[in-house]
Scaffold this motif. Structure first.
Motif, short mmCIF file in Angstrom:
data_model
loop_
_atom_site.label_atom_id
_atom_site.label_comp_id
_atom_site.label_asym_id
_atom_site.label_seq_id
_atom_site.Cartn_x
_atom_site.Cartn_y
_atom_site.Cartn_z
N PHE A 230 0.83 -1.21 0.00
CA PHE A 230 0.00 0.00 0.00
C PHE A 230 0.86 1.27 0.00
N LYS A 231 1.91 1.28 0.80
CA LYS A 231 2.70 2.51 0.94
C LYS A 231 3.57 2.79 -0.28
N ARG A 232 3.76 1.78 -1.16
CA ARG A 232 4.56 2.01 -2.37
C ARG A 232 3.75 2.75 -3.45
N LYS A 233 2.46 2.88 -3.24
CA LYS A 233 1.56 3.74 -4.01
C LYS A 233 1.13 3.22 -5.39
N LYS A 234 1.98 2.46 -6.08
CA LYS A 234 1.66 2.09 -7.47
C LYS A 234 0.34 1.34 -7.58
N VAL A 235 0.18 0.32 -6.76
CA VAL A 235 -1.04 -0.47 -6.79
C VAL A 235 -2.23 0.38 -6.33
N ARG A 236 -2.03 1.07 -5.22
CA ARG A 236 -3.10 1.91 -4.66
C ARG A 236 -3.58 2.95 -5.67
N ASP A 237 -2.65 3.69 -6.27
CA ASP A 237 -3.01 4.76 -7.21
C ASP A 237 -3.69 4.21 -8.47
N SER A 238 -3.21 3.05 -8.94
CA SER A 238 -3.81 2.45 -10.14
C SER A 238 -5.26 2.05 -9.89
N LEU A 239 -5.52 1.46 -8.73
CA LEU A 239 -6.88 1.03 -8.40
C LEU A 239 -7.81 2.21 -8.17
N ILE A 240 -7.30 3.25 -7.54
CA ILE A 240 -8.11 4.46 -7.32
C ILE A 240 -8.46 5.09 -8.66
N LYS A 241 -7.53 5.09 -9.58
CA LYS A 241 -7.77 5.65 -10.92
C LYS A 241 -8.89 4.89 -11.63
N ILE A 242 -8.92 3.58 -11.45
CA ILE A 242 -9.92 2.75 -12.12
C ILE A 242 -11.28 2.84 -11.44
N PHE A 243 -11.32 2.71 -10.11
CA PHE A 243 -12.60 2.58 -9.40
C PHE A 243 -13.03 3.84 -8.66
N LYS A 244 -12.13 4.80 -8.53
CA LYS A 244 -12.44 6.10 -7.90
C LYS A 244 -13.05 5.92 -6.49
N LYS A 245 -14.23 6.50 -6.25
CA LYS A 245 -14.80 6.52 -4.91
C LYS A 245 -15.41 5.18 -4.49
N LYS A 246 -15.47 4.23 -5.40
CA LYS A 246 -16.04 2.92 -5.07
C LYS A 246 -15.12 2.10 -4.18
N ILE A 247 -13.85 2.46 -4.14
CA ILE A 247 -12.84 1.58 -3.53
C ILE A 247 -12.58 1.89 -2.06
N LYS A 248 -12.34 0.82 -1.31
CA LYS A 248 -11.92 0.95 0.08
C LYS A 248 -10.78 -0.03 0.33
N PHE A 249 -9.71 0.44 0.98
CA PHE A 249 -8.56 -0.40 1.29
C PHE A 249 -8.61 -0.85 2.74
N ILE A 250 -8.43 -2.14 2.96
CA ILE A 250 -8.29 -2.69 4.30
C ILE A 250 -6.82 -3.07 4.45
N ILE A 251 -6.10 -2.31 5.23
CA ILE A 251 -4.64 -2.44 5.31
C ILE A 251 -4.26 -3.40 6.44
N ILE A 252 -3.39 -4.36 6.13
CA ILE A 252 -2.91 -5.32 7.13
C ILE A 252 -1.39 -5.29 7.18
N ASN A 253 -0.83 -5.79 8.26
CA ASN A 253 0.62 -5.66 8.48
C ASN A 253 1.38 -6.96 8.26
N ASN A 254 0.67 -8.05 8.04
CA ASN A 254 1.35 -9.34 7.88
C ASN A 254 0.75 -10.13 6.73
N SER A 255 1.55 -11.06 6.18
CA SER A 255 1.03 -11.98 5.19
C SER A 255 0.09 -12.97 5.88
N THR A 256 -0.72 -13.68 5.09
CA THR A 256 -1.69 -14.61 5.65
C THR A 256 -1.45 -16.02 5.12
N ASP A 257 -2.30 -16.93 5.54
CA ASP A 257 -2.21 -18.32 5.07
C ASP A 257 -3.09 -18.56 3.85
N GLY A 258 -3.08 -17.63 2.92
CA GLY A 258 -3.82 -17.83 1.68
C GLY A 258 -4.95 -16.85 1.47
N ALA A 259 -5.50 -16.89 0.26
CA ALA A 259 -6.50 -15.91 -0.17
C ALA A 259 -7.79 -15.97 0.65
#
Length: 355
Positions: free
Chosen positions: A54-83
């Protein structure tokens, strides 16, 4: 309302972030979301994302450009055990009684979302999965019975030739949450301690819910592994388009053949066309070819496709088929050479199959 959920939790500082890939000013995220932005069908987008991504911005900015106000980010601090685990972290932001689609950003799936949703709703399926034909052990697989009812799902184990394309639909987010919790509680996974979305559908089967298998052509699915992989796909886009067109033309030809529609089949040929039945006869020009078809159409027949191999470099398709004519069965191949979407030359090899 249809919600889109994108899990993006796995981060490793020593690996590239595939979702950041850009080539010729075309981003992977832009290509991966193409099927989801058409017709404005997605009303809410949830992205469960690792803080380092999230903090590297590339992914975040690209998604905001596509979906605009529809998007919400849920930020986590660790990897998980799968999707599955990652997706469940969006639970507080889900509308439980609304439709939910889960997909990822590291793939390109070309499909008709409007048709996919409409079919699910019309036939009242509880869930749905976009699939394609493959036997590559990289993918998840669906086992179907003779009536095409879903029997089971398996991860990284080809139990059939129907592979999942990483687009998963749930009639309600509540169904997803219930099945996902069951999956984790039972540790229902083919790979230890990694919970894939596909395995959730084994729980949906146990809940006796209806699952829709939506098949697309294999050429409409691409998984992106690295920059070179993405570059090759973009550069080969025209070749892919030609493959799709050749496959489409061949299927239309077979459809008209089975309909015994000589008038429409005539449109596939011109005065320079030729048709060779190897070892039997040769026909040159539209009139002689149509005369052949009219005679053949007097019989009870059915042409069934076994496989279509498009070869765009030669502008041809190899059609593998089974043909029944009255009480006889034939197996063979048609080599079809195309020019301006018409059959320039067709060479048929076939033999009668013993009963």
């Amino acid at each position: 309302m249809t919600q889109l959920l994108i899990p993006l939790a796995n981060f490793s500082s020593d690996k590239i972030i595939k979702e950041e890939i850009i080539f010729n000013n075309i981003s992977l995220i832009e290509k991966s979301m193409e099927s989801f932005v058409k017709d404005n069908l997605i009303k809410k987008v949830l992205v469960v994302i690792h803080y380092e991504i999230f903090k590297r911005k590339k992914v975040r900015d690209s998604l905001i450009k596509i979906f605009k106000k529809k998007i919400k980010f849920i930020i986590i601090n660790n990897s998980t055990d799968g999707a599955t685990c990652t997706s469940l972290l969006a639970i507080d932001n889900l509308d439980f009684q609304e439709e939910l689609i889960i997909t990822s950003l590291d793939q390109m799936v070309n499909f008709n979302l409007k048709n996919f949703l409409a079919t699910n709703r019309k036939k009242r399926y509880d869930s749905g999965v976009v699939c394609f034909n493959s036997i590559d052990p990289r993918w998840s697989y669906v086992l179907l019975d003779k009536e095409n009812n879903v029997k089971m799902f398996s991860e990284k184990r080809p139990i059939s030739n129907v592979a999942t394309a990483g687009v998963y639909y749930f009639k309600t987010a509540e169904l997803f949450v219930k099945a996902a919790k069951n999956q984790i509680f039972k540790r229902n996974t083919d790979i230890r301690n990694i919970f894939y979305i596909s395995s959730i559908f084994n729980e949906i089967i146990l809940l006796k819910k209806k699952i829709f298998i939506y098949l697309i052509e294999e050429t409409n699915f691409d998984k992106i592994e690295n920059v070179k992989n993405f570059k090759d796909i973009i550069l080969n886009k025209n070749i892919k388009r030609k493959k799709q067109n050749l496959t489409k033309l061949t299927k239309e030809y077979v459809k008209l053949f089975n309909m015994k529609n000589s008038d429409e089949i005539a449109k596939f040929f011109n005065d320079e066309s030729s048709l060779i039945e190897v070892g039997i006869n040769e026909y040159y020009g539209k009139e002689k070819i149509l005369s052949l078809f009219k005679n053949v159409f007097k019989n009870k027949l059915n042409l069934k496709i076994s496989n279509i191999t498009p070869l765009p470099e030669n502008n041809m398709t190899i059609l593998e088929f089974n043909l029944s004519v009255n009480n006889k069965r034939f197996v063979g191949n048609d080599l079809i050479f195309w020019k301006n979407d018409k059959i320039q030359y067709l060479k048929a090899y076939f033999y009668e199959k013993e009963k």
